[in-house]
Design a protein around this motif. Structure first.
Motif, mmCIF file in Angstrom:
data_model
loop_
_atom_site.group_PDB
_atom_site.id
_atom_site.type_symbol
_atom_site.label_atom_id
_atom_site.label_comp_id
_atom_site.label_asym_id
_atom_site.label_seq_id
_atom_site.Cartn_x
_atom_site.Cartn_y
_atom_site.Cartn_z
ATOM 1 N N CYS A 133 -29.749 28.173 -32.879
ATOM 2 C CA CYS A 133 -29.288 27.591 -31.626
ATOM 3 C C CYS A 133 -29.239 26.075 -31.791
ATOM 4 N N VAL A 134 -27.994 25.386 -31.643
ATOM 5 C CA VAL A 134 -27.803 23.970 -32.014
ATOM 6 C C VAL A 134 -27.242 23.534 -30.321
ATOM 7 N N SER A 135 -28.074 22.861 -29.902
ATOM 8 C CA SER A 135 -27.987 22.292 -28.360
ATOM 9 C C SER A 135 -27.808 20.685 -28.399
ATOM 10 N N GLY A 136 -26.783 19.985 -27.721
ATOM 11 C CA GLY A 136 -26.572 18.642 -27.682
ATOM 12 C C GLY A 136 -26.880 18.249 -26.306
ATOM 13 N N THR A 137 -27.725 17.207 -26.179
ATOM 14 C CA THR A 137 -27.817 16.764 -24.627
ATOM 15 C C THR A 137 -27.723 15.265 -24.763
ATOM 16 N N ASN A 138 -26.896 14.904 -23.547
ATOM 17 C CA ASN A 138 -26.642 13.324 -23.271
ATOM 18 C C ASN A 138 -27.902 12.716 -22.738
ATOM 19 N N ILE A 139 -28.817 11.814 -23.524
ATOM 20 C CA ILE A 139 -29.901 11.434 -23.025
ATOM 21 C C ILE A 139 -29.806 9.855 -22.490
ATOM 22 N N THR A 140 -28.477 9.610 -22.479
ATOM 23 C CA THR A 140 -28.208 7.820 -22.170
ATOM 24 C C THR A 140 -29.026 7.415 -20.872
ATOM 25 N N ALA A 141 -28.931 8.366 -19.848
ATOM 26 C CA ALA A 141 -29.789 7.851 -18.589
ATOM 27 C C ALA A 141 -31.059 7.646 -18.947
ATOM 28 N N HIS A 142 -31.669 8.550 -19.481
ATOM 29 C CA HIS A 142 -33.484 8.470 -19.805
ATOM 30 C C HIS A 142 -33.482 7.398 -20.900
#
Length: 538
Positions: A133-142
């Motif tokens: 499983c390949v999952s992409g997450t936007n972590i800009t806010a973090h």
């Protein structure tokens, strides 16, 4: 509730609800989800919205080629080659052989030039079947929040480090500023003992010791004023004050203790009144700090001028004092002028390679000026000189007939006074001073003895009571209150003067509130004491 354009129908079957819930959670947590066959490098990307708003998968023929194309299009050029290497399926399988999950981070520049930050996580769904499983997450806010916290921590650290450095520098310089006059006092005392039969040498030693004492008093006073300033309790206590006497004291202290041997100093006055409502102690402190600065940064043959001009006010009872301290010294740069009123800030004297003073003088000046409601301005040019201008709103005080010097010297002639002091040396010093003014001096070691002695004597025995504040058994405040409330005919009329090391404005106010008529701070100078006695008895 809607999920990517689709209604959740609570009346539908559980499989539909489960599907809607999964889509909702995935859309909130991930910007992209891919399932990859590790054996063939083929994959399927999950899309929350296909035709008609339903979720589904799209085929990926070659995961390496697809990801390389994506990163070349979206990722910033920084470390692009390293990113491509980290996301090849061969590398992913190697990393997952060592751990349950593998993460890669990258940056993306958007059309608006804003940077977005992403985390890609690789993990096995089924290790035996090699389904990844390949999952992409936007972590800009973090990332933004973390960086802000890091900047805050960095800034706090820098402030703490600066404060620690200022503290260390302060104590190092304070040690120098205190030990220098102490060395002069101790050294001259020893020399005077060795030359006890040489009056000229003894007088020279005494003059140097008095000058060193004035210097030391100024340092201690600045520390106390700085403490008041930091606690927000800077207070001004105005009293009727002869401006000419203030200027004479300033001139004497400056010339004897701070002026360099070949410097020229003069006072220029343009005054219509002699007496003003002033806090004399604070006024002298302001003048001395400014003059000391001028002396420190003016060459040995330089010129320093203290100019005092009276300006008219809107009423006949009020006006302004314009005080200017002018020198032709090294001057102050524009950058330094912005900081000179900050505590511990000191200009580097390149000529002497020495950081003069404690860095407190001008901050004390500014706090006193602000508390008074006055204004201060500094104009300067490097290598040409500096002018400090203070404009102080003042109220005129009642002019009284001047007492002859001979009368002042014997102000207590034929009078009996009570001296209350718990320290034997301080008692001896004060007793000798009062006897020089012609007084007969009785003594008491603390407040309770003072009250008893006052009550045991006939009424109107004492013309003055000199009361210390901090004493064992009973302090000066309580002793004064008990005398005032004793019921004797002279209890309310006898003059009581606080003679104490408690010299802050709140101490002066407390003395007056307890019933004292006046206040003089230690160390006590003969001329100051004489002037105060004349004023109180007038």
């Amino acid at each position: 509730m809607k999920v990517e354009g689709s209604e959740i129908n609570l009346r539908g079957n559980e499989q539909d609800l489960e599907s809607a819930l999964l889509r909702y959670v995935c859309c909130r947590e991930y910007c992209e989800i891919i399932i990859v066959d590790g054996k063939t490098n083929r994959g399927k990307v999950w899309l929350p919205n296909l035709d008609g708003g339903s979720a589904g998968f799209e085929e990926i023929e070659d995961m390496d080629a697809d990801s390389a194309e994506y990163f070349k299009k979206h990722a910033t050029p920084n470390n692009l080659e390293a990113l491509l290497e980290k996301t090849r399926m061969r590398r992913i399988r190697e990393e997952l052989a060592k751990s349950d999950s593998y993460e890669v981070f990258f940056e993306e520049k958007t059309a608006s030039s804003a940077t977005q930050y992403y985390r890609i996580e690789f993990s096995y769904i089924d290790r035996e079947q090699e389904l990844i499983c390949v999952s992409g997450t936007n972590i800009t806010a973090h990332v933004t929040k973390t960086r802000e916290q890091q900047e805050l921590v960095k800034h706090s650290y820098e402030l703490g480090e600066a404060a620690q450095n200022a503290k260390n520098n302060f104590f190092a310089n304070m040690s120098h500023e205190i030990r220098t006059p102490l060395n002069a006092i101790v050294g001259m005392a020893e020399i005077a003992k060795m030359d006890v039969h040489n009056p000229k040498k003894i007088m020279e030693c005494m003059d140097i010791m008095l000058s060193a004492c004035q210097n030391l008093t100024n340092v201690v006073s600045n520390i106390l004023d700085t403490s008041s300033m930091q606690s927000g309790s800077v207070k001004i206590v105005p009293n009727p004050t002869d401006i000419h006497q203030v200027l004479e004291k300033v001139e004497k202290e400056f010339v004897e203790g701070f002026k360099k041997p070949n410097q020229t100093f003069k006072i220029e006055k343009d005054l219509k009144h002699s007496k003003f409502m002033l806090d004399a102690t604070r006024a002298i402190r302001v003048a001395m700090n400014l003059l000391t600065n001028a002396a420190n940064f003016t060459a040995g043959n330089g010129e320093i001028t203290l100019r005092v001009t009276e300006l008219p006010g809107k009423t006949s009872r009020k006006g302004f004092l314009k005080i200017e301290i002018i020198d032709n010294g090294k001057g102050i740069s524009e950058e330094d002028i912005q900081h000179v009123f900050e505590p511990f800030y000191r200009d580097h004297d390149t000529a002497e390679n020495y950081l003069s003073g404690t860095g407190l003088g001008l901050s004390v000046v500014k706090s006193i000026v602000d508390a008074k409601g006055a204004t201060i301005e500094i104009t300067s040019k490097p290598h040409e000189g500096t002018t400090v201008t203070i404009v102080d709103p003042v109220e005129y005080a009642e002019e009284k007939k001047k007492v002859a010097v001979e009368e002042e010297d014997q102000a207590l002639s034929g009078k009996r006074v009570l001296l209350v002091e718990d320290q034997p040396i301080n008692m001896l010093v004060a007793k000798r001073m009062l006897e020089r003014f012609g007084a007969q001096v009785d003594t008491a070691e603390h407040g309770r003895f003072a009250v008893e002695q006052f009550m045991n004597q006939p009424e109107n025995t004492y013309a003055l009571i000199f009361m210390d504040i901090q004493m064992p058994i009973m302090d000066g405040y309580e002793a004064t209150r008990q005398i005032r409330s004793s019921g004797r005919a002279d209890a309310e009329t006898v003059k009581i003067i606080a003679m104490t090391a408690n010299v802050l404005p709140e101490d002066i106010e407390s003395a007056k509130e307890s019933g004292m008529d006046a206040h003089i701070g230690k160390p006590i100078l003969t001329d100051e004491l004489k002037t105060l006695i004349v004023s109180v008895l007038d």
